[in-house]
Scaffold this motif. Structure first.
Motif, PDB file in Angstrom:
ATOM      1  N   UNK A 121      43.126  43.748  33.612  1.00 13.37           N
ATOM      2  CA  UNK A 121      43.140  44.958  34.436  1.00 13.37           C
ATOM      3  C   UNK A 121      43.711  46.161  33.689  1.00 13.37           C
ATOM      4  N   UNK A 122      43.672  46.115  32.367  1.00 18.64           N
ATOM      5  CA  UNK A 122      44.161  47.278  31.612  1.00 18.64           C
ATOM      6  C   UNK A 122      43.217  48.468  31.789  1.00 18.64           C
ATOM      7  N   UNK A 123      41.946  48.189  31.997  1.00 14.14           N
ATOM      8  CA  UNK A 123      40.960  49.232  32.326  1.00 14.14           C
ATOM      9  C   UNK A 123      40.256  48.786  33.595  1.00 14.14           C
ATOM     10  N   UNK A 124      40.248  49.639  34.605  1.00 21.13           N
ATOM     11  CA  UNK A 124      39.765  49.187  35.918  1.00 21.13           C
ATOM     12  C   UNK A 124      39.071  50.314  36.672  1.00 21.13           C
ATOM     13  N   UNK A 125      38.107  49.914  37.483  1.00 22.76           N
ATOM     14  CA  UNK A 125      37.340  50.828  38.341  1.00 22.76           C
ATOM     15  C   UNK A 125      37.496  50.295  39.767  1.00 22.76           C
ATOM     16  N   UNK A 126      38.583  50.690  40.490  1.00 22.86           N
ATOM     17  CA  UNK A 126      38.889  50.068  41.777  1.00 22.86           C
ATOM     18  C   UNK A 126      38.210  50.760  42.966  1.00 22.86           C
ATOM     19  N   UNK A 127      37.948  49.991  44.017  1.00 22.88           N
ATOM     20  CA  UNK A 127      37.417  50.541  45.259  1.00 22.88           C
ATOM     21  C   UNK A 127      37.867  49.642  46.402  1.00 22.88           C
ATOM     22  N   UNK A 128      38.090  50.242  47.579  1.00 19.96           N
ATOM     23  CA  UNK A 128      38.607  49.495  48.722  1.00 19.96           C
ATOM     24  C   UNK A 128      37.856  49.869  49.989  1.00 19.96           C
ATOM     25  N   UNK A 129      37.692  48.895  50.885  1.00 24.66           N
ATOM     26  CA  UNK A 129      37.143  49.135  52.228  1.00 24.66           C
ATOM     27  C   UNK A 129      38.068  48.483  53.246  1.00 24.66           C
ATOM     28  N   UNK A 130      38.476  49.249  54.259  1.00 22.66           N
ATOM     29  CA  UNK A 130      39.224  48.716  55.399  1.00 22.66           C
ATOM     30  C   UNK A 130      38.393  48.964  56.641  1.00 22.66           C
ATOM     31  N   UNK A 175      38.461  44.715  51.927  1.00 25.47           N
ATOM     32  CA  UNK A 175      37.899  44.318  50.628  1.00 25.47           C
ATOM     33  C   UNK A 175      38.506  45.197  49.544  1.00 25.47           C
ATOM     34  N   UNK A 176      38.830  44.598  48.419  1.00 28.18           N
ATOM     35  CA  UNK A 176      39.280  45.343  47.245  1.00 28.18           C
ATOM     36  C   UNK A 176      38.518  44.810  46.039  1.00 28.18           C
ATOM     37  N   UNK A 177      37.756  45.674  45.381  1.00 33.32           N
ATOM     38  CA  UNK A 177      37.045  45.273  44.175  1.00 33.32           C
ATOM     39  C   UNK A 177      37.726  45.894  42.969  1.00 33.32           C
ATOM     40  N   UNK A 178      38.109  45.040  42.036  1.00 37.64           N
ATOM     41  CA  UNK A 178      38.729  45.491  40.794  1.00 37.64           C
ATOM     42  C   UNK A 178      37.689  45.298  39.693  1.00 37.64           C
ATOM     43  N   UNK A 179      36.863  46.315  39.533  1.00 37.35           N
ATOM     44  CA  UNK A 179      35.803  46.251  38.529  1.00 37.35           C
ATOM     45  C   UNK A 179      36.402  46.516  37.153  1.00 37.35           C
ATOM     46  N   UNK A 180      35.997  45.705  36.205  1.00 39.64           N
ATOM     47  CA  UNK A 180      36.562  45.857  34.864  1.00 39.64           C
ATOM     48  C   UNK A 180      35.540  45.422  33.818  1.00 39.64           C
ATOM     49  N   UNK A 181      35.423  46.187  32.742  1.00 38.58           N
ATOM     50  CA  UNK A 181      34.468  45.820  31.686  1.00 38.58           C
ATOM     51  C   UNK A 181      34.833  44.495  31.016  1.00 38.58           C
ATOM     52  N   UNK A 183      40.886  34.387  53.653  1.00 41.51           N
ATOM     53  CA  UNK A 183      40.847  35.243  52.466  1.00 41.51           C
ATOM     54  C   UNK A 183      39.962  34.593  51.423  1.00 41.51           C
ATOM     55  N   UNK A 184      39.525  35.384  50.476  1.00 42.18           N
ATOM     56  CA  UNK A 184      38.848  34.837  49.302  1.00 42.18           C
ATOM     57  C   UNK A 184      39.116  35.758  48.124  1.00 42.18           C
ATOM     58  N   UNK A 185      39.307  35.131  46.987  1.00 43.82           N
ATOM     59  CA  UNK A 185      39.418  35.847  45.717  1.00 43.82           C
ATOM     60  C   UNK A 185      38.292  35.299  44.859  1.00 43.82           C
ATOM     61  N   UNK A 186      37.361  36.158  44.476  1.00 44.76           N
ATOM     62  CA  UNK A 186      36.190  35.650  43.758  1.00 44.76           C
ATOM     63  C   UNK A 186      35.770  36.617  42.659  1.00 44.76           C
ATOM     64  N   UNK A 228      30.834  42.387  38.103  1.00 43.01           N
ATOM     65  CA  UNK A 228      31.622  43.549  37.665  1.00 43.01           C
ATOM     66  C   UNK A 228      33.121  43.316  37.619  1.00 43.01           C
ATOM     67  N   UNK A 229      33.581  42.134  38.027  1.00 40.43           N
ATOM     68  CA  UNK A 229      35.024  41.907  37.995  1.00 40.43           C
ATOM     69  C   UNK A 229      35.478  40.910  39.042  1.00 40.43           C
ATOM     70  N   UNK A 230      36.544  41.287  39.784  1.00 35.57           N
ATOM     71  CA  UNK A 230      37.149  40.401  40.775  1.00 35.57           C
ATOM     72  C   UNK A 230      37.272  41.143  42.106  1.00 35.57           C
ATOM     73  N   UNK A 231      36.977  40.455  43.187  1.00 37.15           N
ATOM     74  CA  UNK A 231      37.136  41.021  44.525  1.00 37.15           C
ATOM     75  C   UNK A 231      38.099  40.173  45.343  1.00 37.15           C
ATOM     76  N   UNK A 232      38.932  40.853  46.120  1.00 33.10           N
ATOM     77  CA  UNK A 232      39.810  40.201  47.096  1.00 33.10           C
ATOM     78  C   UNK A 232      39.338  40.613  48.480  1.00 33.10           C
TER      79      UNK A 232
END
Length: 940
Positions: free
Chosen positions: A688-697, A543-549, A586-589, A593-597
């Motif tokens: 994605x000019x301002x982003x708060x990213x987090x990942x889980x493997x 999972x990758x969450x690209x949180x962005x205001x 896969x899913x992109x949704x 808070x933003x977009x998750x892959x």
């Protein structure tokens, strides 16, 4: 001497045949399956599959009866469905009509049933230690039901309420059109649900005698199949079944054969146009074909449907979607009665696709001809067979309830030895069977259904009961084979060899980790990792969450985020479809808070798929054509919400008005109508000019492979992004006392949702509301649905949003007003205080354990654990033990605390929101203005 040898030979032969007979009773299972199985047939002919799963914390059972709506008498349509309802309502040993439901609910379980054309399936699950008493109640329903006279009239009203609640649903209405155009000599043409008219109960037409007679003439142990699943040993499970289910009478019945064709040859080919209430557009092609039940070992229909429904480059769907004509396409077996069947191709159309549907039909036949000429290939078969074998080899178990339901139905259709592997069985290349099906997919054997909003219909027919408008007209077979779209026909091509078929299926070394650990922080991105090989499947989830205001700034930014995600998914679909066939998904949704892959499945080629998604996310290919289609689709979807069931609309109002960052349907609709393609392009560049990213493997991965994935993400997507912090949304706190809101809904039923909010988001408060919902749900249903007959949709539920506890009462009634529903709810609430006060310590502990068993139910698939870990990361709960903390809090709830919560939330309605259709509450837009200004619910 000769006699001795002869006797010895006879004895050895007997032993050999006995051994073979025994082996035949044990289904062949997946190498990854640790369960034990036993097939038995009781003296009364009941077939039973027993499943012993020593680690199961839930047990389940499912009884399939080979009787359904196709067995209804023509003058009693819906009788099989009505019988399904009545079997729950009391037996000789357990006469109280609510006893079975209460027992199951109080022991952490659920129960239900459904009636299909040829089957009725009854099922439940329960805490594993209570399987035997649950089975005792369950068995009685089939051997000694009461059919209590006064309940007949009551449940007749419940069936009518079910019919009424779904009367304006396009799915039900379209199904009624399909019935109307079918062969009138086939039982499929009959009305299956039932209502007050077909289930008439008068002096001249008594329903109860007809019900009992139907039961006697159609229910028999020899046409039933039972699945029982639990942690108990097989011998113990068998002892639970014997002595209970052998009491079901064997009336030596045969299942009904539906020998008439589903559609008359003289009615084909034809096009049926039906009116949709919502903005939906579809083209469905139905081809009558021969039954495929006997071909389950070779699956020719699957072979053909896999090609027809393929979504890769050059496929029928890819060509249609690229041309802006289609949104989705699926193909597969429709109905199969054992005598005849249908193969169906269903295409969701764009507005342009609907306007040009007559051009699309010949294109379908172009593709069918291409399959006929070049699609039958042993190499394709071997790929299909290989993927089926891999999936069966590494099959993960479903939950006990779903496994029991699946097995009870399959036991009717497959021999015991093939019971477990039948869906994955592809024994041999069968070109003659593929051709046989393709030979039936011809222009003169087609029934095409067009579903559209506001079609131009001259003198339309109207379906019985659902009043759906439709017309039928003959199709010209020559027109169906005349090429109408030559430029698109030239683009059609069959699928290439699948590059995603997994090759490395080895398990990584190292023990499964108890919980994720922070592996590293790479350029501001937290990387969580957990190696997990407990299920012996070479799979992983990333999972990758690209949180962005930027995604939550306004309703407009919400709409633009959705449109951007649509473009990304559209661009990926054709290329990535082969991956989904090979066990990668896969899913992109988008979210608050933003977009998750998310990418999951066999880890062998997971990184290849992730890389392509990241490239598309970084530089999405935006086209004005796709923007226009997606924007219109969004507008249609938002407008369609006004036509959802009343309770769906009342419950959604609660969520959109109280969750920070959630926008109302009207706000989103206004934004969707205003946004431009240029705006989307600018938004895409800035998102994605301002982003708060987090990942889980998580799964069958090494630390090194997880870090490599993280570096891919950083290099492709993050680039020069500025790091920021995007806080999680909260729920707004309701003011003291009750707020009543009235919304306008075009539906004859009344919708009612009463949302009663807790004081804070602490575990103790959440535990009190969870426990209260557990205790109150069954009596609420029994009183308002069964006794008062307010409607089919009646339930009490823990209405928790973003860890904010709440209790919800939901009712949809075809007869009662908002005032009458609320009066009934108040009367129930007032009387229930005494019930809660009289709760014994033993009963309270029992209800607590029911809640805890649901919270701590064992994970059975890697994806369940991955999703749970991901939710914890989203909450900021790096101890990864939320459910255990909540379970511990449930244990500590006292009866006095429960009473105080009940009095404050339910009796006094402190901090409650009542949303109704009609009535005299605050008008929706004014209410939203007030509610969205409220402060958030405190943490504790």
């Amino acid at each position: 001497m000769q006699n001795s040898i002869s006797r010895l030979f006879s004895l050895l032969t007997l032993v050999l045949f006995s051994t073979l007979a025994l082996a035949a009773q044990i289904p062949e299972k997946s190498p990854n399956d640790d369960n034990q199985y036993r097939f038995i047939e009781l003296d009364n002919g009941l077939k039973v599959i027993l499943v012993s799963d020593q680690d199961a914390d839930k047990a389940a059972a499912s009884m399939n009866v080979a009787v359904g709506s196709g067995d209804d008498p023509s003058d009693r349509e819906g009788l099989s469905h009505f019988l399904e309802h009545m079997l729950f309502l009391g037996t000789e040993k357990y006469p109280d009509p609510g006893e079975y439901q209460q027992f199951i609910k109080s022991h952490g379980g659920q129960h239900n049933a459904f009636t299909a054309f040829q089957d009725t399936n009854y099922f439940f699950d329960v805490q594993a230690e209570f399987l035997e008493p649950a089975l005792d109640r369950f068995a009685q329903q089939f051997s000694a039901p009461l059919f209590t006279a006064e309940l007949v009239e009551r449940e007749r009203n419940a069936v009518h309420s079910e019919f009424s609640a779904k009367q304006k649903e396009d799915g039900r209405r379209f199904y009624s059109v399909k019935k109307a155009v079918s062969n009138p000599d086939h039982a499929f043409s009959q009305f299956a649900v039932g209502n007050l008219s077909t289930l008439e109960n008068t002096e001249d037409s008594r329903l109860r005698p007809d019900l009992i007679e139907f039961w006697k003439q159609h229910y028999s142990s020899n046409i039933m199949s039972l699945a029982v699943y639990g942690p108990q040993a097989l011998d113990e499970l068998e002892s639970m079944v014997r002595g209970r289910f052998d009491a079901i009478e064997n009336r030596n019945l045969e299942t009904k054969r539906h020998v008439a064709s589903l559609y008359r040859a003289e009615d084909l080919p034809a096009k049926v146009t039906a009116e949709a209430l919502k903005d939906v557009r579809s083209l469905s092609l139905t081809f009558p074909i021969s039954s495929q039940e006997e071909n389950y070992r070779t699956k020719p229909a699957s072979y053909v449907a896999n090609l027809l429904g393929h979504e890769g480059p050059g496929s029928l769907f890819d060509v249609l979607k690229t041309a802006g004509l289609a949104e989705s396409l699926s193909a597969g077996l429709g109905m199969d009665t054992g005598e005849n069947a249908t193969l169906e191709i269903s295409i969701s159309l764009t507005p342009e696709g609907l306007a040009r549907h007559e051009d699309i039909l010949p294109l379908v036949f172009d593709y069918i001809e291409k399959i006929r000429q070049k699609g039958i290939s042993e190499q394709r078969f071997l790929e299909m067979q290989n993927l089926a074998r891999i999936d069966f080899r590494f099959r993960e178990q479903g939950n006990p309830l779903h496994e029991a339901m699946r097995l009870s139905r399959h036991l009717k259709d497959y021999p015991p030895e093939d019971l477990l592997r039948a869906p994955w069985l592809v024994e041999r290349f069968a070109p003659e069977q593929y051709r046989d099906i393709l030979d039936q997919l011809t222009p003169d054997n087609l029934l095409a259904f067009v579903l559209a909003p506001d079609p131009v219909l001259e003198n339309p027919n109207r379906t019985n009961w659902y009043d759906a408008a439709w017309t039928r007209e003959p199709l010209n077979t020559e027109a169906l084979t005349a090429q109408r779209l030559p430029e698109l026909a030239a683009q059609l091509r069959l699928p290439a060899e699948n590059p995603f078929v997994p090759e490395d299926l080895a398990m990584v070394t190292g023990q499964t980790m108890d919980k994720p650990s922070m592996l590293a922080t790479l350029e501001g991105m937290d990387i969580w990792f957990a190696r997990d090989t407990r299920f012996d499947t070479p799979k992983a989830n990333v999972f990758v969450s690209l949180r962005t205001p930027a995604a939550r700034a306004s309703a407009r930014s919400y709409v633009l985020t959705q449109l951007l995600v649509d473009a990304i998914n559209t661009n990926l679909n054709a290329w990535a479809y082969s991956a989904s066939l090979a066990g990668l998904d896969y899913s992109v949704y988008s979210h608050l808070r933003g977009i998750t892959v998310r990418v999951g499945g066999y880890n062998d080629k997971l990184h290849t798929l992730m890389n392509r998604i990241l490239l598309q996310l970084d530089t999405p290919e935006l086209t004005e054509q796709r923007f226009d289609i997606a924007r219109q689709q969004m507008i249609d979807g938002l407008q369609n919400k006004a036509k959802d069931r009343p309770v769906e609309q009342t419950s959604e109002f609660v969520q959109t008005s109280l969750i920070e960052g959630a926008w109302s349907t009207d706000e989103k609709l206004r934004a969707a109508r205003e946004v431009t393609f240029d705006e989307l392009q600018s938004f895409s560049e800035a998102l994605l000019s301002r982003v708060d990213p987090v990942m889980l493997a998580h799964g069958n991965l090494t630390e090194a492979s997880a870090l490599n994935l993280a570096r891919q993400i950083d290099a492709i997507v993050l680039g020069d992004s500025e790091l920021t912090r995007v806080e999680r949304s909260q729920v707004r706190q309701l003011p003291d006392n009750e707020t009543t809101v009235s919304i306008e809904v075009d539906h004859p039923d009344t919708g009612y949702t009463l949302y009663m909010q807790g004081d804070n988001t602490g575990f103790e408060e959440r535990a009190r509301f969870r426990l209260l919902a557990q205790i109150i749900s069954s009596p609420f249903f029994e009183e308002l649905r069964t006794n008062r007959q307010l409607g089919y949709i009646v339930y009490a539920t823990p209405f928790e949003m973003l860890e904010t506890p709440a209790l919800g009462f939901v009712v949809q009634s075809p007869s009662a007003t908002r005032v009458e529903i609320d009066q009934a709810v108040q009367e129930f609430s007032n009387s229930f205080e005494a019930t809660l006060s009289a709760l014994t310590p033993e009963r309270l502990d029992q209800e607590k354990q029911a809640v805890i068993s649901k919270l701590l139910e064992r994970d059975r698939q890697l994806g369940e654990i991955s999703s749970r870990y991901w939710r914890e990361i989203d909450r900021g709960m790096d101890s990864f033990d939320s459910r255990q903390q909540l379970a511990n809090a449930v244990k500590q709830v006292s009866q006095q605390e429960l009473l105080e919560t009940f009095r404050q939330a339910v009796l006094e309605r402190d901090q409650s929101l009542q949303v109704v259709t009609g009535g005299d509450g605050l008008e929706a837009s004014r209410a939203l203005g007030r509610l969205t200004e409220l402060p958030p619910v405190p943490a504790s």
